[in-house]
Design a protein around this motif. Structure first.
Motif, PDB file in Angstrom:
ATOM      1  N   MET A   1       0.839  -1.204   0.000  1.00 12.75           N
ATOM      2  CA  MET A   1       0.000   0.000   0.000  1.00 12.75           C
ATOM      3  C   MET A   1       0.876   1.257   0.000  1.00 12.75           C
ATOM      4  O   MET A   1       1.925   1.289   0.645  1.00 12.75           O
ATOM      5  CB  MET A   1      -0.882   0.039   1.254  1.00 12.75           C
ATOM      6  N   ASN A   2       0.393   2.286  -0.720  1.00 11.50           N
ATOM      7  CA  ASN A   2       1.099   3.558  -0.642  1.00 11.50           C
ATOM      8  C   ASN A   2       0.662   4.302   0.618  1.00 11.50           C
ATOM      9  O   ASN A   2      -0.209   3.840   1.366  1.00 11.50           O
ATOM     10  CB  ASN A   2       0.858   4.401  -1.897  1.00 11.50           C
ATOM     11  N   ARG A   3       1.250   5.479   0.836  1.00 12.37           N
ATOM     12  CA  ARG A   3       1.011   6.209   2.078  1.00 12.37           C
ATOM     13  C   ARG A   3      -0.466   6.603   2.234  1.00 12.37           C
ATOM     14  O   ARG A   3      -1.038   6.493   3.319  1.00 12.37           O
ATOM     15  CB  ARG A   3       1.902   7.453   2.109  1.00 12.37           C
ATOM     16  N   SER A   4      -1.083   7.056   1.152  1.00 11.69           N
ATOM     17  CA  SER A   4      -2.483   7.462   1.194  1.00 11.69           C
ATOM     18  C   SER A   4      -3.390   6.279   1.531  1.00 11.69           C
ATOM     19  O   SER A   4      -4.325   6.394   2.332  1.00 11.69           O
ATOM     20  CB  SER A   4      -2.891   8.079  -0.142  1.00 11.69           C
ATOM     21  N   GLU A   5      -3.112   5.130   0.922  1.00 18.65           N
ATOM     22  CA  GLU A   5      -3.918   3.932   1.195  1.00 18.65           C
ATOM     23  C   GLU A   5      -3.735   3.457   2.625  1.00 18.65           C
ATOM     24  O   GLU A   5      -4.695   3.017   3.272  1.00 18.65           O
ATOM     25  CB  GLU A   5      -3.536   2.827   0.202  1.00 18.65           C
ATOM     26  N   LEU A   6      -2.504   3.544   3.138  1.00 24.12           N
ATOM     27  CA  LEU A   6      -2.253   3.146   4.514  1.00 24.12           C
ATOM     28  C   LEU A   6      -2.999   4.056   5.496  1.00 24.12           C
ATOM     29  O   LEU A   6      -3.581   3.582   6.478  1.00 24.12           O
ATOM     30  CB  LEU A   6      -0.752   3.198   4.809  1.00 24.12           C
ATOM     31  N   ARG A   7      -2.990   5.356   5.211  1.00 26.42           N
ATOM     32  CA  ARG A   7      -3.675   6.302   6.081  1.00 26.42           C
ATOM     33  C   ARG A   7      -5.187   6.020   6.090  1.00 26.42           C
ATOM     34  O   ARG A   7      -5.831   6.040   7.143  1.00 26.42           O
ATOM     35  CB  ARG A   7      -3.405   7.739   5.622  1.00 26.42           C
ATOM     36  N   GLU A   8      -5.753   5.758   4.921  1.00 23.57           N
ATOM     37  CA  GLU A   8      -7.182   5.457   4.826  1.00 23.57           C
ATOM     38  C   GLU A   8      -7.503   4.144   5.538  1.00 23.57           C
ATOM     39  O   GLU A   8      -8.517   4.028   6.228  1.00 23.57           O
ATOM     40  CB  GLU A   8      -7.591   5.379   3.348  1.00 23.57           C
ATOM     41  N   ARG A   9      -6.623   3.160   5.400  1.00 20.82           N
ATOM     42  CA  ARG A   9      -6.813   1.873   6.069  1.00 20.82           C
ATOM     43  C   ARG A   9      -6.794   2.039   7.586  1.00 20.82           C
ATOM     44  O   ARG A   9      -7.600   1.451   8.301  1.00 20.82           O
ATOM     45  CB  ARG A   9      -5.713   0.897   5.625  1.00 20.82           C
ATOM     46  N   GLN A  12     -10.059   3.572   8.771  1.00 20.81           N
ATOM     47  CA  GLN A  12     -11.146   2.594   8.710  1.00 20.81           C
ATOM     48  C   GLN A  12     -11.049   1.583   9.853  1.00 20.81           C
ATOM     49  O   GLN A  12     -12.058   1.189  10.435  1.00 20.81           O
ATOM     50  CB  GLN A  12     -11.133   1.876   7.360  1.00 20.81           C
ATOM     51  N   GLU A  18     -15.927   3.081   6.490  1.00 22.33           N
ATOM     52  CA  GLU A  18     -15.660   4.269   5.695  1.00 22.33           C
ATOM     53  C   GLU A  18     -16.470   5.454   6.190  1.00 22.33           C
ATOM     54  O   GLU A  18     -17.543   5.292   6.778  1.00 22.33           O
ATOM     55  CB  GLU A  18     -15.997   4.001   4.221  1.00 22.33           C
ATOM     56  N   ASP A 120       2.924   1.879   8.666  1.00 25.08           N
ATOM     57  CA  ASP A 120       2.863   0.414   8.629  1.00 25.08           C
ATOM     58  C   ASP A 120       2.720  -0.151  10.041  1.00 25.08           C
ATOM     59  O   ASP A 120       1.894  -1.037  10.292  1.00 25.08           O
ATOM     60  CB  ASP A 120       4.123  -0.159   7.971  1.00 25.08           C
TER      61      ASP A 120
END
Length: 329
Positions: A1-9, A12, A18, A120
């Motif tokens: 995952m990139n940084r944006s996806e990790l932050r969203e994860r 959540q 969401e 992470d």
């Protein structure tokens, strides 16, 4: 995952889903007016979100819970929002405490190579540790709720006795904290305060008292029994004086009627205990006349010359120490 996806994860995982609703949409789904929804949000300690998308299913469930309580006959509206405000205040402080502690863990995980980045490491903690912490939090709340209910029941049948009762109030203050804090970096200062709060709180709890709040360089506690409150103060002085990494402390004790409200205590004994701690010498315990009269001859006491204490006029503090040959419990 990139940084944006990790932050969203991470968001959540923490919030349980969401965020896809505005405040108006969440309030409508939860069965509250927009005004009551905003009132609840503010009572919980959160800023208004305007028309932005900032809510999810968990928020709708919370709003529905409040709506059902408002429609019911058990709790009135004032009680519901008072309890909500108390919950928001408590949880805000708890969350700050937990995040500060977890950040230290995250830093160690990154440095040890157990995670590539802080995000992470945070995601792993949210996935694996959060559910158990949440369970423990509910357990601790139930145990404290049972203990608080028992204390209320023991106070008496009269309604006025439930929020106002006679207690011994203690105020333990670190000596020379201001000058000491100027010579420490942020990490060292934080470690010192945490060390003091943990040790002081453990001593209070061991003696059957309760910590009402910590103020960085001070701890406010209460005891139902003046003699046990005095033992607490003397034990605190003795135990903390042994720690070379901690400065000396000064403790003030006062006994009298206090009002318990929203997890805090108020009244002249609270203010007097604080004043006494401020004029006490390092590693000394000063008490008021009410406490001295209540503790009997178990302790050695000595009345000091009167001195002005703000809000109380001229007061003669009383030093207290263990009687020679006596061992604290």
């Amino acid at each position: 995952m990139n940084r944006s996806e990790l932050r969203e994860r991470l968001v959540q995982l923490i919030l349980g889903g969401e965020l896809n609703l505005t405040s108006a949409e969440a309030a409508d789904k939860g069965g509250l007016s927009v005004e009551d929804g905003q009132r609840l949000w503010r009572a919980l300690g959160f800023a208004d979100t305007g028309d932005g998308v900032a809510y999810g299913d968990a928020d709708v469930d919370a709003l529905a819970t409040v709506a059902a309580a408002l429609d019911g006959d058990v709790l009135d509206e004032q009680t519901i929002f008072q309890m909500t405000r108390a919950l928001g205040t408590t949880m805000s402080r708890l969350a700050d405490w937990q995040v500060t502690t977890l950040v230290e863990q995250i830093e160690r995980d990154v440095q040890a190579g157990r995670a590539e980045t802080r995000l992470d490491a945070a995601v792993v903690l949210a996935e694996e540790a959060a559910p158990n912490l949440e369970h423990l939090m509910i357990y601790a709340w139930r145990r404290h709720l049972a203990a608080a209910t028992a204390r209320m029941e023991a106070l008496g049948a009269a309604d006025e006795e439930l929020l106002s009762t006679v207690m011994t109030v203690g105020f333990a203050d670190l000596s020379r904290f201001t000058s000491l804090s100027n010579d420490l970096d942020d990490n060292s200062l934080g470690a010192l305060v945490e060390n003091f709060e943990i040790r002081a709180s453990d001593i209070v709890t061991a003696h059957g008292g309760r910590v009402i709040k910590t103020l960085g360089d001070a701890v406010l506690f209460v005891s139902d029994d003046p003699a046990e409150g005095t033992r607490t103060a003397l034990d605190m002085v003795k135990q903390i004086a042994k720690r070379s990494e901690l400065p000396n402390i000064c403790v003030g004790l006062a006994t009298g009627s206090v009002v318990s409200r929203l997890g805090d205590v108020y009244g002249p004994p609270v203010n007097l205990a604080a004043r006494l701690s401020h004029v006490a010498r390092s590693n000394r315990v000063l008490v008021d006349s009410a406490t001295a009269a209540a503790i009997g001859d178990e302790f050695d006491t000595r009345t000091l010359p009167p001195r002005p204490l703000r809000g109380f006029g001229n007061i003669s503090p009383i030093t207290v120490s263990e009687r020679r040959g006596f061992r604290s419990r």
